[in-house]
Design a protein around this motif. Sequence first.
Motif, PDB file in Angstrom:
ATOM      1  N   GLU B 288       0.727  -1.128  -0.181  1.00 44.28           N
ATOM      2  CA  GLU B 288       0.062  -0.046  -0.061  1.00 44.28           C
ATOM      3  C   GLU B 288       1.047   1.071  -0.254  1.00 44.28           C
ATOM      4  O   GLU B 288       0.586   2.177  -0.797  1.00 44.28           O
ATOM      5  CB  GLU B 288      -1.012   0.176   1.131  1.00 44.28           C
ATOM      6  N   ARG B 289       1.871   1.376   0.854  1.00 43.34           N
ATOM      7  CA  ARG B 289       3.002   2.366   0.756  1.00 43.34           C
ATOM      8  C   ARG B 289       3.596   2.624  -0.598  1.00 43.34           C
ATOM      9  O   ARG B 289       3.594   3.614  -0.848  1.00 43.34           O
ATOM     10  CB  ARG B 289       3.802   1.996   1.964  1.00 43.34           C
ATOM     11  N   LYS B 290       3.937   1.596  -1.105  1.00 39.15           N
ATOM     12  CA  LYS B 290       4.706   1.661  -2.464  1.00 39.15           C
ATOM     13  C   LYS B 290       3.416   2.214  -3.476  1.00 39.15           C
ATOM     14  O   LYS B 290       3.889   3.160  -4.098  1.00 39.15           O
ATOM     15  CB  LYS B 290       5.042   0.274  -3.112  1.00 39.15           C
ATOM     16  N   ARG B 291       2.568   1.894  -3.404  1.00 39.33           N
ATOM     17  CA  ARG B 291       1.418   2.240  -4.381  1.00 39.33           C
ATOM     18  C   ARG B 291       1.043   3.797  -4.126  1.00 39.33           C
ATOM     19  O   ARG B 291       1.170   4.769  -5.122  1.00 39.33           O
ATOM     20  CB  ARG B 291       0.086   1.439  -4.262  1.00 39.33           C
ATOM     21  N   ARG B 292       0.987   4.187  -3.037  1.00 37.77           N
ATOM     22  CA  ARG B 292       0.782   5.462  -2.486  1.00 37.77           C
ATOM     23  C   ARG B 292       1.879   6.516  -2.719  1.00 37.77           C
ATOM     24  O   ARG B 292       1.545   7.526  -3.017  1.00 37.77           O
ATOM     25  CB  ARG B 292       0.316   5.582  -0.998  1.00 37.77           C
ATOM     26  N   LEU B 293       3.140   6.028  -2.351  1.00 33.09           N
ATOM     27  CA  LEU B 293       4.223   6.986  -2.276  1.00 33.09           C
ATOM     28  C   LEU B 293       5.054   6.855  -3.695  1.00 33.09           C
ATOM     29  O   LEU B 293       5.839   7.706  -4.051  1.00 33.09           O
ATOM     30  CB  LEU B 293       5.060   6.707  -1.038  1.00 33.09           C
ATOM     31  N   GLY B 294       4.842   5.750  -4.434  1.00 34.81           N
ATOM     32  CA  GLY B 294       5.698   5.598  -5.649  1.00 34.81           C
ATOM     33  C   GLY B 294       7.250   5.874  -5.457  1.00 34.81           C
ATOM     34  O   GLY B 294       7.626   4.884  -4.384  1.00 34.81           O
TER      35      GLY B 294
END
Lengths: 179, 448
Positions: B288-294
Amino acid sequence: MMRSLAWYQLREEIEDFLYLEADLLDQRRFKDWLDLLAEDLIYFMPMRRNVKFGQHAERENTKQGEGISWFDEDKWTLGKRVEQILTGVHYAEEPLSRVTHMVSNVRLLDVRPSVEDAQEVTAGCRFLVYQNRIEYENFTFVGRRTDELRRVGTSWQIARREIILEQNVLLAKNLSIFF
Amino acid sequence: MTTTLPTDQMIDLKRGMISREIFVSPDFYRGELERLFTRAWLFIGHESQIPNPGDFFVSRMGEESVILCRDAQGTVHVFLNSCRHRGMKVCRYEQGNTSLFVCPYHSWSYTTDGKLQGVPLYRALYEGTLNREDWSLIEVPRLAIYKSTVWASWDPAAPDLLDYLGSAVDHLDQVLDCRDGRPGGSEVIGVHKWVFPSNWKFAAENFLGDTYHNPSHRSVDMIGIGPSAQRGQKGRRDNEYNKGQHVWVGHPAGHGMHSVLMPATMEYESSYAQYPVVDEYFRHCFDERKRRLGEKACLLPFTGNIFPNASYHGRQPRGICVWHPHSPTETEGWRFFLVDADAPAEVKDVLRRFYMRYSGPAGMTEQDDMENWLYATAASRGTIARRHPFNYQMSMGAYKTNDPLPGDVSLQITEQTPRNYYRVYASYLNGAPWDELIGRPLVQAAAE
Ligand code: FES
Ligand SMILES: [Fe+2]
């Protein structure tokens, strides 16, 4: 509880057990000490807060099972603490501290199912633990303990230990010893 | 204080040598209290400790007790914990809720916004002389709340907290943000407080990125105490950063940290092996963090120190430490433990147990730190010892500025972060202007 002969015998048995346990620690027989701990042990030392009169029951001590305390752990973790000391490179206990456990005011708070057939005992006591380290380090830990003891054969095991240390800010650099 | 401290002699950054005097001398200690702790932004506490009107938490700034308080209107204040009449501590509870701080000595009372309200026998004894308005609790002139953390400075001229933090905030965010990348959202689940006989800067330096002291933790590394230890994993914690490029970053205002830049292709590394629910939760958070922060998700935190004395652990065991000075050779450590407020109960339980066995005076890892800080201080007090400086020559010059991150970035273990820290430290002791203290380019400062 009636102060019967059986009661006095039981109290003496419990005292003996607690003294033996303290002696194992002071003699640094940590592995033997671990054998006195039940597999489902709860070992708990709360932090103490300065709270308003009337709030002590509710707020003075941190609670087992929630948030952060000094110790709120199981036998696995205590086993790790022993293992760590035995590596010989746990510098907070290398060289080993000199420690004496004084145990007193031993009281039988609850005995189950009966004094005559005591399988489980809740025992209260006071402790004074003196730690001397390297050359000049001295720490004195004073407080109360409540132990749940379980009969195993002819001896006892500790199933739960609550350690109430009479300090707010910890006045020691470490809690590297056992209580 | 008017004497000039010989900072140039004591802190020789060109040659990488720092005198032991700054760790043991009462003169330097007084200089710190008077010129550093009265100006720098200091960590006070966390909003989760004072959620409701009237809630307070007693904290410290330098040697002094302060009250962090949310007033009846909901505004957050920080007051010196000392009565305006004769100085009695107006609050000797640690934390709680109140509508008034009543001084135990002569019963002056103060409202939660610091105003002097009650003065016994006012009419008979003070009417016409004592103007209550002028005798509020002493309040910090500067207070800032960032992602629930509360910071304060005694210097009215201090720059805004975000300017003070500068690019260090990118790293601090990784401590304060939810594990799934949502901004903020942490809560404090407990605070350790203990005193230990060492200079406070040893502790701060430890978190600046002293990765070199790993050998001192050999005992825990051998036995394994991490969240996957019961599945045979050795070491202090899970090795989720194995595939990353470790970076040690110094910032112009003196902050420094050890962080990790993960490759853009990073995948979740299974951790918390004996707790499938927790492992699954962190896998979800990671994705989720990867998706959110790129791309920004590649920066992950390890340890750091926000100048002067607020240290952090960014992942395991997550929290903020404050090193309060008591004397040149005694420090009170406070460790605030953080979790995501909305994490599932089982996750919080596993984390708090790990935090306790790792951290602070009862922590298997940090006990060894305390032992080192104590005896490093003790063995530096002697007359002869003080003639010989500490060596800070590690990785001299081996850093690039603003590449690949803002700040002075080293790709190898370095003492550049402490060298940078003591450069700023010397500036405070010399009474430097804020532009110098936070490394703001003078041109830009003049234009503001
Ligand atoms: S010191 Fe507080 S009322 Fe006198
Ligand atoms: Fe360490």
